[in-house]
Design an enzyme around this catalytic site. Sequence first.
Site, PDB file in Angstrom:
ATOM      1  N   SER A 297      34.838  40.900  34.457  1.00 40.69           N
ATOM      2  CA  SER A 297      33.698  40.046  34.123  1.00 40.69           C
ATOM      3  C   SER A 297      33.256  39.263  35.357  1.00 40.69           C
ATOM      4  O   SER A 297      32.116  38.850  35.462  1.00 40.69           O
ATOM      5  CB  SER A 297      34.066  39.072  33.004  1.00 40.69           C
ATOM      6  OG  SER A 297      34.591  39.787  31.903  1.00 40.69           O
TER       7      SER A 297
ATOM      8  N   HIS B 120      37.253  46.326  28.647  1.00 40.58           N
ATOM      9  CA  HIS B 120      37.551  45.780  27.312  1.00 40.58           C
ATOM     10  C   HIS B 120      37.352  46.833  26.227  1.00 40.58           C
ATOM     11  O   HIS B 120      38.131  46.924  25.276  1.00 40.58           O
ATOM     12  CB  HIS B 120      36.624  44.603  26.988  1.00 40.58           C
ATOM     13  CG  HIS B 120      36.768  43.420  27.897  1.00 40.58           C
ATOM     14  ND1 HIS B 120      35.803  43.072  28.813  1.00 40.58           N
ATOM     15  CD2 HIS B 120      37.756  42.493  28.027  1.00 40.58           C
ATOM     16  CE1 HIS B 120      36.185  41.981  29.460  1.00 40.58           C
ATOM     17  NE2 HIS B 120      37.365  41.613  29.006  1.00 40.58           N
TER      18      HIS B 120
END
Lengths: 285, 285
Positions: free
Chosen positions: A187, A37
């Site tokens: 994640s 990210h």
Amino acid sequence: MEIIKTIKQMQSYSREQQRLGKTIGLVPTMGYLHEGHIELVKAARKENDIVIVSIFVNPIQFGVGEDFDIYPRDLKRDSQLLEKENVDVIFNPEGEEMYPAGYNTFVEVSGEITTKLCGASRPGHFRGVTTVVSKLFNTCLPDKAYFGQKDAQQVMVIEKMVKELNFPLTIVRVPIIREKDGLAMSSRNTYLSDELRKEALLLNQSLIKGKQAIENGEKDVEKVKKLIQDYIKTSPNANIDYVEILSGEDLSDLSDLSELKGKILIALAVKFGNTRLIDNQLVEV
Amino acid sequence: MEIIKTIKQMQSYSREQQRLGKTIGLVPTMGYLHEGHIELVKAARKENDIVIVSIFVNPIQFGVGEDFDIYPRDLKRDSQLLEKENVDVIFNPEGEEMYPAGYNTFVEVSGEITTKLCGASRPGHFRGVTTVVSKLFNTCLPDKAYFGQKDAQQVMVIEKMVKELNFPLTIVRVPIIREKDGLAMSSRNTYLSDELRKEALLLNQSLIKGKQAIENGEKDVEKVKKLIQDYIKTSPNANIDYVEILSGEDLSDLSDLSELKGKILIALAVKFGNTRLIDNQLVEV
């Protein structure tokens, strides 16, 4: 850095920035940020006056029995990371704000591009993605929006949607970021036990084997798939969802690579226990 | 007045107007303009710096066997009318420009609001409408978009879409414009023979009868419907598609009007020969 929770406030913030002549970069995320990210954020920071990161775990892109409820969330940690990257705004709406009672409007890209690969094992997933991304575009009004090549099919679907619905913005693809040992950042890696995490290294390794085979002249798609599958099956806990080799332009089928020019996508999804991981490699031929 | 044919040019025109701080009003039409359209244009002209009128006969909102091929078109006459109203731009793309080969992205409002009334007899119609309107919004970037109350269900569907997808704009409803004898203006009126045109006056007359019955205290929805239907059936060539009395807020069913506050929509669709006409009245209670 500001945290905005409502669509109305977010939209008037962005409208104001437009009026001031500022360019806006949007990084849509579901939070629990990792270096992948951050790479998107850095790219956005470089190319825009204003950077908005949205953090929203989008319920409508999860299927029944998937991990919506346990998907990791940590706004405090995410905020600290984004503050360091000089992000201007975190857009962090509640579920009710995005999907009030009676919500019933959906954006859908039909056809092979959404029914293959993850679309086959996660029906409705991409409809959820294209709907939320449309809402985020209309709310944050970006000039550019940043997506990771890790979700290769997702970025292709979104590019098609942007082109076909004429959204006034550009999609920027950012390459996959990997851990030092080669595991693609996700994640969901946080779900893995030490043992499974070790086994998951097979994914990237198998992709590299497949890529090398093609680069060394292998033209038979089925042979390359089998090479990858066999390699993954050496792991006692791996459960293959798919291993596919498709056109990197439009996900169309490839049987023979001899005639092909352009990009080939080798994509896979494999479950380790309850954790479904995806990874891919683009091969230029 | 400028005529723009490509999405790219239209979008950069509108972007430039935004940069200059100008407000944009959009009137989406299928052309063959009548006074109803001109009323929309006048409203837009009053409230915006820039007025764009789109003229595009949208193939994907017509069903198989409907009148797409014979829908009346006259760009020259339309241009003259719009020039007189000081319109800034006509956006007039070709079919291929809006839906190139392989086009596959759709916007859909699900549920009762699109499955009742015209949605029941024209499956896929509203998906075609919401898709093209989304494309027009993203291309013309209006602050306000103008729709006629004549297509009552259409404007409700579009309002729901705008709210739920968070389009950064306001929908303005403009009341029905009627011929002197009461027939609601429609490009499709041109299909009617003199005889059928005379019979079609029953539509507005029957709606007024229904409205008066409600205003005079009739609480039974079925009785009001029957009153309207019986009146229409006095025409030898009328073929009723539907006569419905529903909530004017969300098209939900009403059986008894005693408890109701707010708006009631009396809506009908009737075929005269091959020509399907719609009309409606809103009743405040």
